[in-house]
Scaffold this motif. Sequence first.
Motif, PDB file in Angstrom:
ATOM      1  N   ALA A  55      -5.352  43.846   0.735  1.00 57.33           N
ATOM      2  CA  ALA A  55      -5.082  43.233  -0.573  1.00 57.33           C
ATOM      3  C   ALA A  55      -3.621  43.375  -0.978  1.00 57.33           C
ATOM      4  N   GLU A  56      -2.739  43.744  -0.031  1.00 61.23           N
ATOM      5  CA  GLU A  56      -1.323  43.870  -0.339  1.00 61.23           C
ATOM      6  C   GLU A  56      -0.565  42.566  -0.147  1.00 61.23           C
ATOM      7  N   ARG A  57      -1.200  41.613   0.556  1.00 67.56           N
ATOM      8  CA  ARG A  57      -0.519  40.354   0.822  1.00 67.56           C
ATOM      9  C   ARG A  57      -1.500  39.188   0.723  1.00 67.56           C
ATOM     10  N   ILE A  58      -0.934  38.043   0.436  1.00 66.14           N
ATOM     11  CA  ILE A  58      -1.669  36.780   0.454  1.00 66.14           C
ATOM     12  C   ILE A  58      -1.041  35.900   1.517  1.00 66.14           C
ATOM     13  N   ALA A  59      -1.839  35.401   2.417  1.00 62.05           N
ATOM     14  CA  ALA A  59      -1.358  34.395   3.364  1.00 62.05           C
ATOM     15  C   ALA A  59      -1.708  33.027   2.814  1.00 62.05           C
ATOM     16  N   ALA A  60      -0.774  32.100   2.915  1.00 63.51           N
ATOM     17  CA  ALA A  60      -0.996  30.755   2.389  1.00 63.51           C
ATOM     18  C   ALA A  60      -0.356  29.741   3.312  1.00 63.51           C
ATOM     19  N   VAL A  61      -0.966  28.579   3.360  1.00 69.06           N
ATOM     20  CA  VAL A  61      -0.353  27.439   4.039  1.00 69.06           C
ATOM     21  C   VAL A  61       0.531  26.732   3.023  1.00 69.06           C
ATOM     22  N   HIS A  62       1.804  26.629   3.353  1.00 69.70           N
ATOM     23  CA  HIS A  62       2.752  25.939   2.477  1.00 69.70           C
ATOM     24  C   HIS A  62       2.997  24.555   3.042  1.00 69.70           C
ATOM     25  N   VAL A  63       2.879  23.519   2.180  1.00 67.06           N
ATOM     26  CA  VAL A  63       3.120  22.144   2.617  1.00 67.06           C
ATOM     27  C   VAL A  63       4.218  21.545   1.765  1.00 67.06           C
ATOM     28  N   ASN A  64       5.085  20.787   2.407  1.00 69.66           N
ATOM     29  CA  ASN A  64       6.164  20.115   1.678  1.00 69.66           C
ATOM     30  C   ASN A  64       6.723  19.015   2.560  1.00 69.66           C
ATOM     31  N   GLU A  65       6.755  17.785   2.025  1.00 71.19           N
ATOM     32  CA  GLU A  65       7.315  16.641   2.731  1.00 71.19           C
ATOM     33  C   GLU A  65       6.677  16.446   4.106  1.00 71.19           C
ATOM     34  N   GLY A  66       5.368  16.676   4.169  1.00 76.69           N
ATOM     35  CA  GLY A  66       4.641  16.473   5.411  1.00 76.69           C
ATOM     36  C   GLY A  66       4.799  17.584   6.419  1.00 76.69           C
ATOM     37  N   ILE A  67       5.426  18.693   6.047  1.00 75.26           N
ATOM     38  CA  ILE A  67       5.660  19.811   6.945  1.00 75.26           C
ATOM     39  C   ILE A  67       4.799  20.986   6.508  1.00 75.26           C
ATOM     40  N   ALA A  68       4.162  21.679   7.465  1.00 73.23           N
ATOM     41  CA  ALA A  68       3.305  22.821   7.167  1.00 73.23           C
ATOM     42  C   ALA A  68       3.878  24.084   7.794  1.00 73.23           C
ATOM     43  N   GLN A  69       3.732  25.198   7.076  1.00 67.91           N
ATOM     44  CA  GLN A  69       4.149  26.493   7.598  1.00 67.91           C
ATOM     45  C   GLN A  69       3.346  27.581   6.915  1.00 67.91           C
ATOM     46  N   ILE A  70       3.335  28.775   7.527  1.00 68.42           N
ATOM     47  CA  ILE A  70       2.660  29.916   6.938  1.00 68.42           C
ATOM     48  C   ILE A  70       3.627  30.671   6.035  1.00 68.42           C
ATOM     49  N   PHE A  80       0.834  -1.195   0.000  1.00 64.31           N
ATOM     50  CA  PHE A  80       0.000   0.000   0.000  1.00 64.31           C
ATOM     51  C   PHE A  80       0.865   1.239   0.000  1.00 64.31           C
ATOM     52  N   PHE A  81       0.242   2.365  -0.332  1.00 64.72           N
ATOM     53  CA  PHE A  81       0.931   3.646  -0.363  1.00 64.72           C
ATOM     54  C   PHE A  81       0.184   4.632   0.510  1.00 64.72           C
ATOM     55  N   ILE A  82       0.891   5.681   0.923  1.00 61.64           N
ATOM     56  CA  ILE A  82       0.310   6.743   1.731  1.00 61.64           C
ATOM     57  C   ILE A  82       0.856   8.077   1.240  1.00 61.64           C
ATOM     58  N   PHE A  83      -0.029   9.024   0.960  1.00 62.07           N
ATOM     59  CA  PHE A  83       0.394  10.382   0.686  1.00 62.07           C
ATOM     60  C   PHE A  83       0.640  11.101   2.008  1.00 62.07           C
ATOM     61  N   MET A  84       1.695  11.894   2.072  1.00 59.58           N
ATOM     62  CA  MET A  84       2.124  12.504   3.331  1.00 59.58           C
ATOM     63  C   MET A  84       1.208  13.635   3.794  1.00 59.58           C
ATOM     64  N   SER A  85       0.560  14.330   2.872  1.00 57.45           N
ATOM     65  CA  SER A  85      -0.269  15.478   3.254  1.00 57.45           C
ATOM     66  C   SER A  85      -1.467  15.028   4.077  1.00 57.45           C
TER      67      SER A  85
END
Length: 949
Positions: A408-423, A106-111
């Motif tokens: 409207a000068e900025r966009i906040a986003a959740v960044h995900v990579n290799e199972g790690i989350a940050q703003i 089986f496989f698992i996606f990290m997100s």
Amino acid sequence: MLRLFICLGCAMWFALPAWGYTPKDTALLKPTFSQKWLTLETEHFLIHYRNSHLSYAQRMAAVAEKVYARQTPRFDWQPADKVQVVISDSFDGSNGGATVLPYNQFFIFMSAPTKGELLDNSPWMEQVFTHEFVHILHLDQSSGTQTTLRTIFGRFFFVFPQIFSPAWVTEGMAVYEETDEQKRFGRGQSALYDAMMRAEYGNGFRSFTELSYQGSWGTDWPGSQSYLYGYYFFEFLTAQYGEEKAFEYLRNWNANIIPWRMQSRAKKVFGLSAESLWSEYVQYLDKKFAQEMAGLPQPDYTELVSTGRINSNPRWISEGDFYYYREDGRHHPALQRIDPTGAESEVAEIEKFIQVDVHPQAGVLLSRYAVCDNVNVYADLYRLNKKGRWDRITRCGRYPRIAWSHSAERIAAVHVNEGIAQIALLDPQGTLQQQFKPLAEGEVIGEINWSPDDSRLVAAVYRARGGWNLELLDLNTGHWSPLTNNTHLEQRPRFSADGKSVYFLSDQGNVWNLRRLILATGRIETVTRTQTAILDYSVEEASGRTRVAEYTANGVMLREQKIKPWGDTYAGLWQQRAPVESIENQPAFDARQFTDISDYSPLPTVLPTSWFAMLYADSEDNSLLQFYLAGQDVLGFHAWEFAPAYYLEKNELGGSASYVAYHRLALFAEREYDTIRASGNGVLGAWREETRFQALWMQPFNSFDGTFQVDLGAGHETVNRIIEDFGQFDSYSDNLGGISFNWSDYEYYVHSISPEDGRRIRLEYEEYNVFGGGFHKGGIVSLDWREYISLFDNHVLALRAVFGKGDSDAKPFQLGNEQDELQSLGGRIGFGYTGYTLRGYGDNEPRLAGNNLSLYSAEYRLPLRELFDGFSTFPVGLGKIGLTAFIDHGAAWEEGTSKSFYTGVGVELSPELLVGYSTFRIESTLGFAQGLDSELGESVVYLRLGAEF
């Protein structure tokens, strides 16, 4: 069997939404050989991971062995070999998949999930690992004759009796086992599952056959009903008969030689027919959910939309315009707008939607899935321009959750990579400005929202010890502070206009409702009412109203309610609470002890795990004994098939072999013998020996807007005619090389019976005799254009035009027959393609052959019915049923001669045959064609069949 394994593997890996255009590349979402892959070995598992994912793999190893120790006694089953597990970071979504063929894997996606049915206070790794490993323990079981056959033949499809369970049995057991009501883990204890089943109660529960045939193929809402009904079925068995009986219901199939005997299964354990047992189950559901409904208040609301399925992501902006996402299963998903007068219009179509945010001045910001590096699927940002088109502002950014700042000068986003989350903070053009400290591995950031002064973000955050709660991020200091700390699931927080409150959704009281947290007091009040679940919302505080996306039996609907506090208030920030009872929070948990690491090798899994033999004989003096061996490694880098055959009368060896490398290079070889004249009565036998070699390189350039693919192919064939006792008397040889350019961008919606809204185009050039010694010589160029025009309610006008031109000594085109024929020289690689459909005419007519070709076809395709039901004892049913009326018009001629067009008309009835409940789908076509030419035309009735697993 290799094709079956590849089909299962593709289904296992492909976790994207099923509707709309998706590339057909089998490498999509799969591991790539350019990455460094390692293997971590434990007592019972082989975990394959990229070199940058070591700590994740070690955590999984520790979780895996705990899950193994917990689950194997419950199933009284231990896999004979170590289970293969693949960790993947190729998709910014949450999913997993399991299969027992050709080995347990089986496989698992990290997100990790941040919304929907998978949302849970259990860690994603533990939840998904438990679910997929339960699939292995369930499907791997066998006993009696089936175990004996598996010992002889290996892991052959038909010696896995549990594979032939309806989908609701397989998925229901996995959800049942992932569920722990005391720990509040798993979908079975969730407020959303209760809400979904309350909606079913109001609509009427489904019958045994309805659910069994919906399975993997059905179009009815909800798409996850096999999971939903399956879980409650095992809950019912446990409540009514005891848990041991529920497991006995599984195990009594382990020795089944004859598949799909659901009647026998129920009678052996409970002494009831399958329908009678289901009737008891429905009575259990009626009683359970009637009690739940009686305890819920009747909401007062106004319906905003009349179209069902998915209406989500409501955004009510200050000017009064209201935006939402709509996917009705019949048309292209789109962003819709309702203006203050109530008039509705489509703003723009959306591919692979994740989230939208709307700003009164800056406009529409979209997060959607996009193909990155040709095989990965990540979340990128788009802005809607003044022409109503989407401008991509990030490339492989991996930003699945977003929010405009008030300025409207900025966009906040959740960044995900290799199972790690940050703003992350970006400017309006998508340029990264700032990234905040990542959360710990296994911790997750859900939806985010800006404070009115743009100095803080509020977010739903999952912490390893505390589960899902609300937190504030100070953008000046980068410091997170808790707003809540309790056992509820809390999501989608948004500041009030004055910044004194935070609205959010939670499952407090086991019902998903809109709540309001008063920041000054820390008290929470409930401000909506529902009898199912509110999944999203948008508030207009000036009028005291909210527009909510509410789960119903017909889909997620948009409704308007007044914001009105009711019930008791409660504190969101508990002074004391126990940590989440996960495996990782136990004192003895130690991931660092797992250090048995080696470079990934395909050899252990590419070896064959089964074999089988087939004896074939017909009345034309053809008889052969053929053996089949196949294998593919767990990362999908190599797949092969070897099928030697011994021709009994001819005393000759033949067969076939194939090899596919990295989903790109395909090699095929085959030799077969076919009787021309049977021997007997003093006549010597004669037969044909056909030997072919074919090679293909496939290079797609993938996108969800359309895929461009270049194919390079070569083929060689030799045909010898042999007379018994005299040997070869005639020989024919041919070879070619070719290149083709392919474009596809057609859509396929939930209720489609045909591709819609797009096209498939193939431009091809082939050169015969590229290796010398061939019969045919020269080049052929052809263009095959298929256009699909969506009309209404999934009615489709399908148009086709084919033009071809070849040198005088090249292989001629041939019109006729009821389906396009891939000629033998390059059939398996798609080249050497000279036979084209002209329905109502024979396939070997000289007047329909030539080195020039023009072919036109028009088809009107209309859906008749979606049944997805059938018989219970004899497991055959019907899915979608469509009808096609067609006209073909074509000509083939030699250069310098006049061309004569021939026309055929007819109808085709296309019912989907569902065999084995949800095991096989056979796409069948029963057609009638009439050639209109009085001399060459024929009246033909024909049948075409094709299967999906």
